[in-house]
Design a protein around this motif. Sequence first.
Motif, PDB file in Angstrom:
ATOM      1  N   LEU A 152      -6.330  -9.004   3.069  1.00  0.00           N
ATOM      2  CA  LEU A 152      -6.686  -8.107   1.987  1.00  0.00           C
ATOM      3  C   LEU A 152      -7.151  -9.044   0.891  1.00  0.00           C
ATOM      4  O   LEU A 152      -6.354  -9.555   0.115  1.00  0.00           O
ATOM      5  CB  LEU A 152      -5.465  -7.294   1.553  1.00  0.00           C
ATOM      6  N   ILE A 170      -5.891 -10.325  -2.713  1.00  0.00           N
ATOM      7  CA  ILE A 170      -5.852  -9.348  -3.803  1.00  0.00           C
ATOM      8  C   ILE A 170      -4.433  -9.190  -4.346  1.00  0.00           C
ATOM      9  O   ILE A 170      -4.235  -8.994  -5.533  1.00  0.00           O
ATOM     10  CB  ILE A 170      -6.441  -8.005  -3.320  1.00  0.00           C
ATOM     11  N   LEU A 171      -3.464  -9.324  -3.473  1.00  0.00           N
ATOM     12  CA  LEU A 171      -2.079  -9.199  -3.935  1.00  0.00           C
ATOM     13  C   LEU A 171      -1.452 -10.558  -4.226  1.00  0.00           C
ATOM     14  O   LEU A 171      -0.231 -10.713  -4.187  1.00  0.00           O
ATOM     15  CB  LEU A 171      -1.248  -8.437  -2.895  1.00  0.00           C
ATOM     16  N   ILE A 231       5.599  -1.347  19.741  1.00  0.00           N
ATOM     17  CA  ILE A 231       4.939  -1.642  18.470  1.00  0.00           C
ATOM     18  C   ILE A 231       5.577  -2.839  17.786  1.00  0.00           C
ATOM     19  O   ILE A 231       4.891  -3.650  17.160  1.00  0.00           O
ATOM     20  CB  ILE A 231       5.002  -0.410  17.520  1.00  0.00           C
ATOM     21  N   VAL A 290       3.893   3.696   3.943  1.00  0.00           N
ATOM     22  CA  VAL A 290       2.599   3.021   3.862  1.00  0.00           C
ATOM     23  C   VAL A 290       2.587   1.917   2.805  1.00  0.00           C
ATOM     24  O   VAL A 290       2.562   0.730   3.126  1.00  0.00           O
ATOM     25  CB  VAL A 290       1.465   4.025   3.587  1.00  0.00           C
ATOM     26  N   CYS A 291       2.649   2.321   1.542  1.00  0.00           N
ATOM     27  CA  CYS A 291       2.457   1.347   0.467  1.00  0.00           C
ATOM     28  C   CYS A 291       3.473   0.197   0.446  1.00  0.00           C
ATOM     29  O   CYS A 291       3.067  -0.951   0.275  1.00  0.00           O
ATOM     30  CB  CYS A 291       2.434   2.042  -0.872  1.00  0.00           C
ATOM     31  N   PRO A 304       2.043   1.925  12.508  1.00  0.00           N
ATOM     32  CA  PRO A 304       2.312   0.641  13.160  1.00  0.00           C
ATOM     33  C   PRO A 304       2.489  -0.522  12.185  1.00  0.00           C
ATOM     34  O   PRO A 304       3.310  -1.412  12.422  1.00  0.00           O
ATOM     35  CB  PRO A 304       1.089   0.428  14.056  1.00  0.00           C
ATOM     36  N   THR A 305       1.750  -0.495  11.073  1.00  0.00           N
ATOM     37  CA  THR A 305       1.798  -1.641  10.160  1.00  0.00           C
ATOM     38  C   THR A 305       3.207  -1.920   9.668  1.00  0.00           C
ATOM     39  O   THR A 305       3.684  -3.047   9.702  1.00  0.00           O
ATOM     40  CB  THR A 305       0.855  -1.410   8.966  1.00  0.00           C
ATOM     41  N   GLU A 364       7.507  -3.614  -6.450  1.00  0.00           N
ATOM     42  CA  GLU A 364       6.805  -4.890  -6.489  1.00  0.00           C
ATOM     43  C   GLU A 364       7.781  -6.010  -6.842  1.00  0.00           C
ATOM     44  O   GLU A 364       8.847  -5.769  -7.412  1.00  0.00           O
ATOM     45  CB  GLU A 364       5.646  -4.827  -7.492  1.00  0.00           C
ATOM     46  N   MET A 416      -3.108   6.667  -3.555  1.00  0.00           N
ATOM     47  CA  MET A 416      -2.757   6.106  -4.871  1.00  0.00           C
ATOM     48  C   MET A 416      -2.532   4.607  -4.792  1.00  0.00           C
ATOM     49  O   MET A 416      -2.802   3.871  -5.713  1.00  0.00           O
ATOM     50  CB  MET A 416      -1.530   6.809  -5.418  1.00  0.00           C
ATOM     51  N   HIS A 417      -2.094   4.183  -3.656  1.00  0.00           N
ATOM     52  CA  HIS A 417      -1.882   2.779  -3.389  1.00  0.00           C
ATOM     53  C   HIS A 417      -3.221   2.036  -3.470  1.00  0.00           C
ATOM     54  O   HIS A 417      -3.318   0.968  -4.055  1.00  0.00           O
ATOM     55  CB  HIS A 417      -1.257   2.756  -2.006  1.00  0.00           C
ATOM     56  N   ILE A 431      -9.399  -9.270 -10.883  1.00  0.00           N
ATOM     57  CA  ILE A 431      -9.775 -10.607 -10.438  1.00  0.00           C
ATOM     58  C   ILE A 431     -11.282 -10.798 -10.603  1.00  0.00           C
ATOM     59  O   ILE A 431     -11.753 -11.809 -11.127  1.00  0.00           O
ATOM     60  CB  ILE A 431      -9.380 -10.833  -8.953  1.00  0.00           C
ATOM     61  N   ALA A 445       2.868  -3.308   2.200  1.00  0.00           N
ATOM     62  CA  ALA A 445       1.935  -4.354   1.740  1.00  0.00           C
ATOM     63  C   ALA A 445       2.541  -5.276   0.680  1.00  0.00           C
ATOM     64  O   ALA A 445       1.937  -6.286   0.334  1.00  0.00           O
ATOM     65  CB  ALA A 445       0.662  -3.706   1.202  1.00  0.00           C
ATOM     66  N   TYR A 446       3.712  -4.912   0.165  1.00  0.00           N
ATOM     67  CA  TYR A 446       4.269  -5.682  -0.948  1.00  0.00           C
ATOM     68  C   TYR A 446       5.511  -6.464  -0.559  1.00  0.00           C
ATOM     69  O   TYR A 446       6.578  -5.903  -0.341  1.00  0.00           O
ATOM     70  CB  TYR A 446       4.585  -4.748  -2.127  1.00  0.00           C
ATOM     71  N   SER A 455      -3.679  -4.206   7.286  1.00  0.00           N
ATOM     72  CA  SER A 455      -3.326  -4.424   5.882  1.00  0.00           C
ATOM     73  C   SER A 455      -2.669  -3.198   5.273  1.00  0.00           C
ATOM     74  O   SER A 455      -2.084  -3.262   4.196  1.00  0.00           O
ATOM     75  CB  SER A 455      -4.582  -4.765   5.074  1.00  0.00           C
ATOM     76  N   PRO A 479       6.519   5.386  15.033  1.00  0.00           N
ATOM     77  CA  PRO A 479       6.068   3.995  15.123  1.00  0.00           C
ATOM     78  C   PRO A 479       4.583   3.879  15.490  1.00  0.00           C
ATOM     79  O   PRO A 479       3.909   2.942  15.066  1.00  0.00           O
ATOM     80  CB  PRO A 479       6.946   3.397  16.226  1.00  0.00           C
ATOM     81  N   LEU A 480       4.091   4.839  16.260  1.00  0.00           N
ATOM     82  CA  LEU A 480       2.678   4.800  16.652  1.00  0.00           C
ATOM     83  C   LEU A 480       1.780   5.219  15.501  1.00  0.00           C
ATOM     84  O   LEU A 480       0.646   4.781  15.382  1.00  0.00           O
ATOM     85  CB  LEU A 480       2.426   5.724  17.851  1.00  0.00           C
ATOM     86  N   GLN A 539      -6.326  -4.185  -9.119  1.00  0.00           N
ATOM     87  CA  GLN A 539      -6.066  -5.620  -9.082  1.00  0.00           C
ATOM     88  C   GLN A 539      -7.304  -6.392  -8.622  1.00  0.00           C
ATOM     89  O   GLN A 539      -7.587  -7.481  -9.108  1.00  0.00           O
ATOM     90  CB  GLN A 539      -4.880  -5.915  -8.157  1.00  0.00           C
ATOM     91  N   CYS A 551       4.927   4.526  -5.810  1.00  0.00           N
ATOM     92  CA  CYS A 551       4.924   4.614  -4.360  1.00  0.00           C
ATOM     93  C   CYS A 551       5.446   3.372  -3.652  1.00  0.00           C
ATOM     94  O   CYS A 551       5.563   3.366  -2.438  1.00  0.00           O
ATOM     95  CB  CYS A 551       3.569   5.018  -3.828  1.00  0.00           C
ATOM     96  N   HIS A 552       5.779   2.336  -4.390  1.00  0.00           N
ATOM     97  CA  HIS A 552       6.339   1.149  -3.764  1.00  0.00           C
ATOM     98  C   HIS A 552       6.982   0.274  -4.839  1.00  0.00           C
ATOM     99  O   HIS A 552       6.706   0.442  -6.018  1.00  0.00           O
ATOM    100  CB  HIS A 552       5.244   0.349  -3.054  1.00  0.00           C
ATOM    101  N   LYS A 606       5.518  -3.093  12.505  1.00  0.00           N
ATOM    102  CA  LYS A 606       5.220  -4.461  12.924  1.00  0.00           C
ATOM    103  C   LYS A 606       5.786  -5.488  11.945  1.00  0.00           C
ATOM    104  O   LYS A 606       5.955  -6.655  12.282  1.00  0.00           O
ATOM    105  CB  LYS A 606       3.711  -4.655  13.088  1.00  0.00           C
ATOM    106  N   ILE A 651      -3.005  -0.384  19.059  1.00  0.00           N
ATOM    107  CA  ILE A 651      -1.922  -0.833  18.185  1.00  0.00           C
ATOM    108  C   ILE A 651      -0.763  -1.451  18.949  1.00  0.00           C
ATOM    109  O   ILE A 651       0.141  -2.019  18.350  1.00  0.00           O
ATOM    110  CB  ILE A 651      -1.398   0.325  17.304  1.00  0.00           C
TER     111      ILE A 651
END
Lengths: 263, 113
Positions: free
Chosen positions: B105, A50-51, A226, A163-164, A192-193, A135, B1-2, B13, A167-168, B37, A188-189, B9, A132-133, A196, B85
């Motif tokens: 994702l 998707i990204l 983590i 968070v956001c 985690p994403t 790109e 919002m994310h 697609i 992913a980018y 993700s 960190p707990l 997106q 929020c992030h 990591k 985790i």
Amino acid sequence: MCQDCGCSVTPANIRMTSENQSHHDHSHGHSHEHPHHNHSHQQIHLHQAILSKNDRLAERNRGFFAAKNLFVLNILSSPGSGKTALLERTLMELSDRLPAAVIVGDLETDNDAQRLRRSGQQAIQIMTESLCHLEAEAIAQATQKLDLTDIQLLIIENVGNLVCPAAYDLGETQRVVLLSTTEGEDKPLKYPTVFKSADVVILNKIDIAEVVGFDRDRALENIRNIAPQATILEVSARTGEGMEQWYAYLQHQVQPQPELAVH
Amino acid sequence: MHEVSIMDQTLDIALNEATRQGASQIHRLTVRVGTLSGVVPDALRFAFDVVAKDTIAEQAKFEIETVTARCYCQNCNQDFYPEDIIFVCPHCGTLSSQVLNGKELELSSLEVS
Ligand SMILES: Nc1nc2c(ncn2[C@@H]2O[C@H](COP(=O)(O)OP(=O)(O)OP(=O)(O)O)[C@@H](O)[C@H]2O)c(=O)[nH]1
Ligand SMILES: [Zn+2]
Ligand SMILES: [Zn+2]
Ligand SMILES: [Zn+2]
């Protein structure tokens, strides 16, 4: 081969299967009164990230940075962990050792960039549409506005959010996650994403660790559990404690090390 | 919002692909979302309802396949499914940072007519 549907997965691969379905298990708009209608549904298998658009642009950035011999950091943290404070001191104290520039993603004000420019090094602000992030595309544009001659280190201060931004991909060489002693040992707990994905975890505001009752051992244990891959540094952007280690780390990364290629 | 931006997106697609195939309705959209993700499935579902409104996907069934984390242990030379985790190998207790699955994702398939 795709795990779920058995089709072979290549970027351009789109397999079509046309089937007459007389017993749907889903409910949608049109009617299915007649049992042998010949209206056919097609299954389109895409398997598209998707990204992928951002990922492609990030790869392009990465290529550009590599060609310019730029070491690029993407700094992520919660709002107020001290990203700008850390970078202010870093730019200031490294100015005669390591030519650097900063791109700051901030919501509305130009404050952060102004603070950073006092070091005499370049800092530009980018407004983020998504709020929020950051790109990859915005980074490509911002990079065009910088004079990169002689610059060896480019630091991107991402939007304060754990968070956001995770992913980018921005095309950075390494990702730094900042955690401050006021945020608690369990961060960190809870996120985690992002931890990591970190190459470096910086524990900031150690000057006030005792005052806020910060349990250092537990925090370090959580980070190591983590994010076992991450280098951990403990600093105070306010007092300067621990900053020399951080500079040593940066200089070590920036130095050309042909046999130790960064990922 | 994310999630709204991610859903935007995704739908882009999907709509492009449906148009390319000459379809006039999207009946089903299936996405694969890894537990690493950073995307929250419920928020994504909610975002779908918002974003798909007034498009040919408005009536579509939105399906999320969750992909659980799978790691590789260098010590044992094999993969494992972490229990939580903290990615600790159940065979030898080594911590792993090599993630094989869980970051997915992706828009995996569409059903159109
Ligand atoms: N005591 C102490 N305070 C700090 C330290 N680093 C930053 N601060 C303070 O923490 C507050 C937030 O710092 P910033 O540098 O603006 O944080 P930021 O992460 O850039 O924040 P956003 O850009 O809003 O996400 C400021 O009041 C800083 O002075 C530190 O090491 N010790
Ligand atoms: Zn800041
Ligand atoms: Zn967001
Ligand atoms: Zn093992």
